[in-house]
Design a protein around this motif. Structure first.
Motif, PDB file in Angstrom:
ATOM      1  N   ASP A  41     -23.065  -8.302  20.082  1.00 63.09           N
ATOM      2  CA  ASP A  41     -22.428  -7.440  19.077  1.00 63.09           C
ATOM      3  C   ASP A  41     -22.341  -5.983  19.505  1.00 63.09           C
ATOM      4  N   TYR A  42     -22.747  -5.664  20.736  1.00 59.99           N
ATOM      5  CA  TYR A  42     -22.479  -4.329  21.279  1.00 59.99           C
ATOM      6  C   TYR A  42     -20.981  -4.143  21.494  1.00 59.99           C
ATOM      7  N   PHE A  43     -20.305  -5.252  21.747  1.00 61.15           N
ATOM      8  CA  PHE A  43     -18.889  -5.191  22.069  1.00 61.15           C
ATOM      9  C   PHE A  43     -18.010  -5.474  20.855  1.00 61.15           C
ATOM     10  N   ASP A  44     -17.082  -4.560  20.651  1.00 62.70           N
ATOM     11  CA  ASP A  44     -16.086  -4.711  19.595  1.00 62.70           C
ATOM     12  C   ASP A  44     -14.779  -5.265  20.141  1.00 62.70           C
ATOM     13  N   ALA A  45     -14.605  -5.161  21.455  1.00 65.70           N
ATOM     14  CA  ALA A  45     -13.354  -5.571  22.093  1.00 65.70           C
ATOM     15  C   ALA A  45     -13.653  -6.264  23.414  1.00 65.70           C
ATOM     16  N   VAL A  46     -12.705  -7.082  23.840  1.00 65.33           N
ATOM     17  CA  VAL A  46     -12.784  -7.747  25.132  1.00 65.33           C
ATOM     18  C   VAL A  46     -11.424  -7.624  25.798  1.00 65.33           C
ATOM     19  N   GLU A  47     -11.430  -7.440  27.101  1.00 66.31           N
ATOM     20  CA  GLU A  47     -10.178  -7.362  27.843  1.00 66.31           C
ATOM     21  C   GLU A  47     -10.065  -8.579  28.752  1.00 66.31           C
ATOM     22  N   LEU A  48      -9.033  -9.368  28.500  1.00 66.08           N
ATOM     23  CA  LEU A  48      -8.780 -10.588  29.244  1.00 66.08           C
ATOM     24  C   LEU A  48      -7.587 -10.393  30.156  1.00 66.08           C
ATOM     25  N   SER A  49      -7.399 -11.322  31.073  1.00 63.10           N
ATOM     26  CA  SER A  49      -6.185 -11.372  31.874  1.00 63.10           C
ATOM     27  C   SER A  49      -5.678 -12.797  31.849  1.00 63.10           C
ATOM     28  N   TRP A  50      -4.840 -13.146  32.830  1.00 65.14           N
ATOM     29  CA  TRP A  50      -4.260 -14.481  32.778  1.00 65.14           C
ATOM     30  C   TRP A  50      -5.316 -15.564  32.854  1.00 65.14           C
ATOM     31  N   ILE A  51      -5.100 -16.589  32.057  1.00 68.08           N
ATOM     32  CA  ILE A  51      -5.923 -17.797  32.041  1.00 68.08           C
ATOM     33  C   ILE A  51      -4.927 -18.942  32.153  1.00 68.08           C
ATOM     34  N   LYS A  52      -4.891 -19.564  33.315  1.00 69.17           N
ATOM     35  CA  LYS A  52      -3.823 -20.517  33.590  1.00 69.17           C
ATOM     36  C   LYS A  52      -3.968 -21.850  32.849  1.00 69.17           C
ATOM     37  N   ASP A  53      -5.193 -22.178  32.473  1.00 68.36           N
ATOM     38  CA  ASP A  53      -5.435 -23.422  31.750  1.00 68.36           C
ATOM     39  C   ASP A  53      -5.154 -23.204  30.258  1.00 68.36           C
ATOM     40  N   ALA A  54      -4.171 -23.905  29.738  1.00 67.90           N
ATOM     41  CA  ALA A  54      -3.767 -23.719  28.334  1.00 67.90           C
ATOM     42  C   ALA A  54      -4.887 -24.040  27.367  1.00 67.90           C
ATOM     43  N   ASN A  55      -5.708 -25.016  27.682  1.00 69.41           N
ATOM     44  CA  ASN A  55      -6.806 -25.388  26.801  1.00 69.41           C
ATOM     45  C   ASN A  55      -7.869 -24.290  26.754  1.00 69.41           C
ATOM     46  N   ILE A  56      -8.155 -23.692  27.909  1.00 72.52           N
ATOM     47  CA  ILE A  56      -9.122 -22.594  27.930  1.00 72.52           C
ATOM     48  C   ILE A  56      -8.570 -21.390  27.174  1.00 72.52           C
ATOM     49  N   ARG A  57      -7.271 -21.124  27.329  1.00 78.10           N
ATOM     50  CA  ARG A  57      -6.658 -20.023  26.563  1.00 78.10           C
ATOM     51  C   ARG A  57      -6.831 -20.247  25.061  1.00 78.10           C
ATOM     52  N   LYS A  58      -6.572 -21.455  24.640  1.00 75.02           N
ATOM     53  CA  LYS A  58      -6.683 -21.779  23.215  1.00 75.02           C
ATOM     54  C   LYS A  58      -8.113 -21.586  22.717  1.00 75.02           C
ATOM     55  N   GLU A  59      -9.081 -22.048  23.513  1.00 72.64           N
ATOM     56  CA  GLU A  59     -10.477 -21.906  23.125  1.00 72.64           C
ATOM     57  C   GLU A  59     -10.911 -20.443  23.143  1.00 72.64           C
ATOM     58  N   ALA A  60     -10.421 -19.672  24.105  1.00 66.61           N
ATOM     59  CA  ALA A  60     -10.763 -18.253  24.173  1.00 66.61           C
ATOM     60  C   ALA A  60     -10.225 -17.505  22.961  1.00 66.61           C
ATOM     61  N   ALA A  61      -8.987 -17.801  22.594  1.00 66.45           N
ATOM     62  CA  ALA A  61      -8.398 -17.157  21.414  1.00 66.45           C
ATOM     63  C   ALA A  61      -9.215 -17.472  20.163  1.00 66.45           C
ATOM     64  N   LYS A  62      -9.609 -18.719  20.019  1.00 68.82           N
ATOM     65  CA  LYS A  62     -10.410 -19.134  18.860  1.00 68.82           C
ATOM     66  C   LYS A  62     -11.774 -18.452  18.880  1.00 68.82           C
ATOM     67  N   LEU A  63     -12.377 -18.367  20.071  1.00 74.41           N
ATOM     68  CA  LEU A  63     -13.701 -17.755  20.212  1.00 74.41           C
ATOM     69  C   LEU A  63     -13.702 -16.313  19.727  1.00 74.41           C
ATOM     70  N   PHE A  64     -12.738 -15.523  20.180  1.00 75.40           N
ATOM     71  CA  PHE A  64     -12.758 -14.102  19.837  1.00 75.40           C
ATOM     72  C   PHE A  64     -12.251 -13.833  18.430  1.00 75.40           C
ATOM     73  N   GLU A  65     -11.431 -14.723  17.910  1.00 75.37           N
ATOM     74  CA  GLU A  65     -11.067 -14.605  16.493  1.00 75.37           C
ATOM     75  C   GLU A  65     -12.289 -14.873  15.630  1.00 75.37           C
ATOM     76  N   THR A  66     -13.057 -15.893  15.995  1.00 73.24           N
ATOM     77  CA  THR A  66     -14.286 -16.211  15.260  1.00 73.24           C
ATOM     78  C   THR A  66     -15.297 -15.079  15.348  1.00 73.24           C
TER      79      THR A  66
END
Length: 305
Positions: A41-66
């Motif tokens: 919880d020190y971090f309010d933001a995360v900076e991502l770049s390309w994630i070629k695996d669509a499933n990992i992208r989907k999980e990452a989006a869900k993770l940071f929304e949660t």
């Protein structure tokens, strides 16, 4: 400062620098690294770049929304790992760079980011003016597309003769470019990185004062740039305290002081202020991240109210 830094900034971490196995977008274990950031919880933001695996992208989006975190998207690896140049004087080559950055906008949207950041490409003195016009073309096209998705486009200011040798900066040239862009695109901004300021032979005060009207995003990190023979020479974002480094607690404090004096502590609309730090050789990434937090904590504690 007695008040929390989180009142004035969204403190972030550039995931693909802290965990460099992610930089080519092909790390099958990326989620394990991303979870460390989401759980902190020190971090309010995360900076991502390309994630070629669509499933990992989907999980990452869900993770940071949660996790209720702001997501930013750095498209720099799409250029730096491929050699693509958004200001290439050959139009076909310029269009290749533009195409991957357009894809970055789509991917950023999928990940929950409100924009993308990128950097200009290499340049030569004889064709500098032509390269400048090519970069304007690319950036205007990106801004037009991003506008349809209610997103912004940010250009990061880099060195021009040490490592990346990018067309933009130094700061005066970045200001000129930003002014030209803002004539037609209100969703364009500049990103500055404390680690790049020594490499453009400038100071935090000079850079922030000059670029203030265009600043939308901030990075802090270290660099080794005074001695070409030093270990780690170049734009490699070593941890604070690295031998021969240009930035440590004092320089972070100076950067914060300038931001405060220039009115960039905005509680109602905080900018993202992210660590851009990278393990050197076999250093532990988590220790490097902890190092950065300690330096920022100390600098903030020393900052005058």
């Amino acid at each position: 400062m007695r008040e929390s830094i989180h009142k004035y900034f969204k403190v972030g971490l550039i995931a693909f620098m802290a965990y460099p196995s992610m930089i080519k977008g092909e790390d099958p274990n990326a989620l394990e690294s991303l979870k460390k950031i989401a759980y902190d919880d020190y971090f309010d933001a995360v900076e991502l770049s390309w994630i070629k695996d669509a499933n990992i992208r989907k999980e990452a989006a869900k993770l940071f929304e949660t996790a209720h975190m702001s997501v930013c998207y750095g498209a720099q690896p799409r250029l730096l790992t491929t050699g693509l140049n958004p200001n290439h004087i050959d139009e076909a080559e310029r269009k290749k760079a533009e195409a991957t950055l357009m894809e970055a906008i789509d991917e950023a949207c999928e990940l929950g980011s409100k924009g993308i950041a990128f950097l200009s490409g290499k340049w030569e003195q004889a064709t500098r003016d032509q390269a400048y016009q090519q970069l304007l073309t690319t950036t205007r096209n990106l801004c037009a597309y991003a506008k349809t998705k209610d997103m912004i486009v940010e250009l990061e200011v880099f060195d021009y003769d040490i490592d990346k040798a990018a067309l933009i900066g130094p700061a005066p040239y970045a200001a000129q470019f930003a002014a030209d862009m803002r004539m037609t695109c209100d969703n364009f901004g500049l990103m500055i990185d404390l680690s790049h300021i020594p490499m453009t032979y400038e100071t935090s005060e000079f850079v922030v004062r000059l670029l203030r009207p265009y600043l939308t995003h901030l990075h802090i990190g270290n660099t080794v740039c005074r001695d070409k023979n030093a270990e780690g020479y170049g734009d490699l974002h070593q941890r604070f305290g690295f031998p021969g480094g240009s930035n440590d607690t004092a320089e972070v404090l100076d950067f914060l002081r300038v931001l405060k004096n220039e009115g960039l502590f905005k509680a109602d609309d905080p900018m993202v202020l992210s660590f851009e730090v990278k393990p050197w050789q076999d250093e532990d990434p988590d220790a490097v991240v902890a190092n950065a937090k300690r330096v920022l904590n100390r600098a903030w504690a020393l900052l005058e109210d």
